[in-house]
Scaffold this active site. Structure first.
Site, PDB file in Angstrom:
ATOM      1  N   THR A 159       0.800  -1.241   0.032  1.00  0.00           N
ATOM      2  CA  THR A 159      -0.034  -0.143   0.018  1.00  0.00           C
ATOM      3  C   THR A 159       1.070   1.229  -0.076  1.00  0.00           C
ATOM      4  OG1 THR A 159      -1.609  -1.265   1.325  1.00  0.00           O
ATOM      5  CG2 THR A 159      -1.962   1.071   1.211  1.00  0.00           C
ATOM      6  N   HIS A 176       1.876   1.977  -3.233  1.00  0.00           N
ATOM      7  CA  HIS A 176       0.646   2.480  -4.164  1.00  0.00           C
ATOM      8  C   HIS A 176       0.835   4.150  -3.845  1.00  0.00           C
ATOM      9  CE1 HIS A 176      -1.230  -0.570  -5.920  1.00  0.00           C
ATOM     10  NE2 HIS A 176      -1.252  -1.283  -5.135  1.00  0.00           N
TER      11      HIS A 176
END
Lengths: 338, 338
Positions: free
Chosen positions: A39, A42
């Site tokens: 994450t 990202h």
């Protein structure tokens, strides 16, 4: 104290940061370690710029020691060794009222929607704390969050002893799902093409095959007396894995959607009908998953050390992202935050 | 006695047929009525020519009276009023051994893989029989098989009292799913574009909307306090319904795949992850679903008569198929077989 800041456009700096004193219901933690999560990658790529505030302190796979507690906080004191379940829920939406606050419809994920752990002294709500036992190092403590993800996935997959589980994808979460499923007494097969990940999975005692070199359907059928797998975890995010996923389960077998597929994928719905298959999504974790992850890690039965590729200082965050982007031989990088 | 024969290439004839005396474990039934099912339409279209033997007697939604019983058959006698669960399983494959004989990996569906009910005197295995109570007419008895499908679907959807259920598709199975879900105490919304089916659903006391005229997501959210539907049944087979399906359920909501989608469909897997949705396939029925269907039908609480569009003689089978193909105002056609 120091913190790592994300400024958008793949820019990360490390600099001075003023500690925030804990308000009512909050604690301030001296962060020991924080893992780099997919994450976070990202975020670094800019895919979550609509959710972050620049400059953003990210990080949510943390361990540390409580520095001070705010007004009204009970059960915790300075010096307690802890890890953090980084979910801040509203308590009032239909999902919260229905007992599913981990999927609160207004969920704030701490480290994305509010400042995260990549700083020396971190202030956040005390309700997120879980205690680390003495026999767990703070490095291992920073793995509790991803292990809790795996515990949640395995729980959603209703894995039972003696069952045959296939894990599609051998990244950090895939390998942890494999280990947790194994701890339940399941026979586990990890499917992963990357040679570095394959050898790491083997080092951790997991059976692993490369999808290009194996007829998976034939193999799984052979190993299950022609029945098929009891449960399949899709942790890869690859379209081809979605195709494979529905071919492997037995009649009334289960599939768990762990990976994020941003675009709709072609799914063989006939197979759902034909074998009465079940697919369930699994998102983050609930408190019991953290407690199970801590108990599992503290039991000493999980080979966790191979998961940690290296430990770097705050200044190592940017090179860490770059190494991951370059497809290096990396599993989990821990950032030393204080 | 007379029978209707399928010869391939949309050819159906009615002619003389020699009754088969029941062998060991078999019964011979004087068939009263047999419903025309969507599966029969598929057979008529030639889609299942690889499974049938020409000339094939089709039909599997039957009711009748036992004419004679074969050797070793206990619990049944001539004169018993019965319906038939048309599944012939092997008892030895992994699915059968695991207790899922209705999805036997070598399942023979009676009326496709072996001669069916569209004949005056039908011989088949006695283990498929279910008793019809006196207060059910034999016409209603021919509806037990599709009601059992609906009971199975609703059971797989774990529908509970007070829940909000959406049924995508208002054909015979969709309407029956709606009625069975309602009998569990669920609030039911049927979604169907066809005006004839809409008025029929209303006649049966079901809430129904046309998808083109309604913002379904908004409507369902409004009716559930912003939560979403507890369960969604996909009974339409339409690609657009698969798109709608994942948008409607609440956090941890369920979806049941009843329809047959021969081709893979794009599915929003992110939504599975995001709301921890569950999709389960539902195929045919188990003995308990037949018993529940019989009890429900016999209770007199289900408005079943509107489902029966008309009753025709064996010679009406071919015109029946033609009427269905022409998109006529047809729900369920029953064929009188003796």
């Amino acid at each position: 104290m120091q913190a790592a800041f994300y400024h958008g456009n793949r820019s990360i700096t490390v600099g001075e940061c003023t500690p925030v004193p804990p308000g009512p219901g909050q604690v301030q933690m001296r962060v020991s370690h924080c893992g780099i999560c997919g994450t976070d990658v990202h975020i670094y790529h800019g895919n979550m710029d609509h959710r972050v505030k620049f400059p953003q302190i990210i990080g949510h796979e943390s361990s540390g020691v409580i520095e001070q507690v705010g007004e009204g906080v009970t059960g915790w004191k300075a010096g307690d060794r802890v890890t953090v379940r980084p979910l801040d829920y509203c308590g009032e939406c239909p999902a919260c009222k229905n007992g599913h606050s981990h999927i609160c419809m207004k969920l704030k994920f701490i480290g994305i929607d509010s400042p995260g752990a990549m700083q020396g002294l971190w202030t956040f709500p005390a309700h997120t704390l879980h205690r680390l036992p003495e026999n767990l190092s703070l490095e291992q403590g920073a793995l509790i969050e991803p292990i809790a993800v795996a515990c949640h996935d395995v729980r959603m997959g209703e894995v039972r002893s003696g069952e045959y589980a296939v894990v599609l994808g051998g990244g950090p979460i895939g390998l942890l799902v494999g280990l947790v499923a194994k701890s339940k007494g399941a026979r586990v097969l990890v499917v992963e093409p990357n040679p570095y990940r394959i050898q790491l999975a083997r080092k951790m005692g997991l059976n692993v095959v490369s999808p290009g070199e194996t007829d998976l359907v034939e193999m799984v059928n052979n190993e299950t007396g022609g029945a098929g797998a009891d449960v399949v975890f899709e942790v890869s995010g690859a379209g081809v894995a979605v195709e494979t996923m529905t071919k492997l389960p037995r009649v009334r077998g289960r599939m768990v959607m762990v990976a994020i597929h941003p675009q709709p994928r072609p799914v063989d719905l006939f197979r759902f009908f034909w074998r009465e298959l079940k697919l369930v999504g699994a998102r983050v974790y609930e408190p019991e998953d953290f407690e199970e992850a801590i108990a599992l890690a503290a039991s000493g039965t999980m080979p966790l050390d191979p998961v940690i590729t290296k430990v770097v200082p705050l200044e190592g965050l940017l090179p860490g992202f770059q190494e991951i982007d370059a497809g290096g031989d990396v599993m989990k990088i821990l950032v030393r935050c204080s």
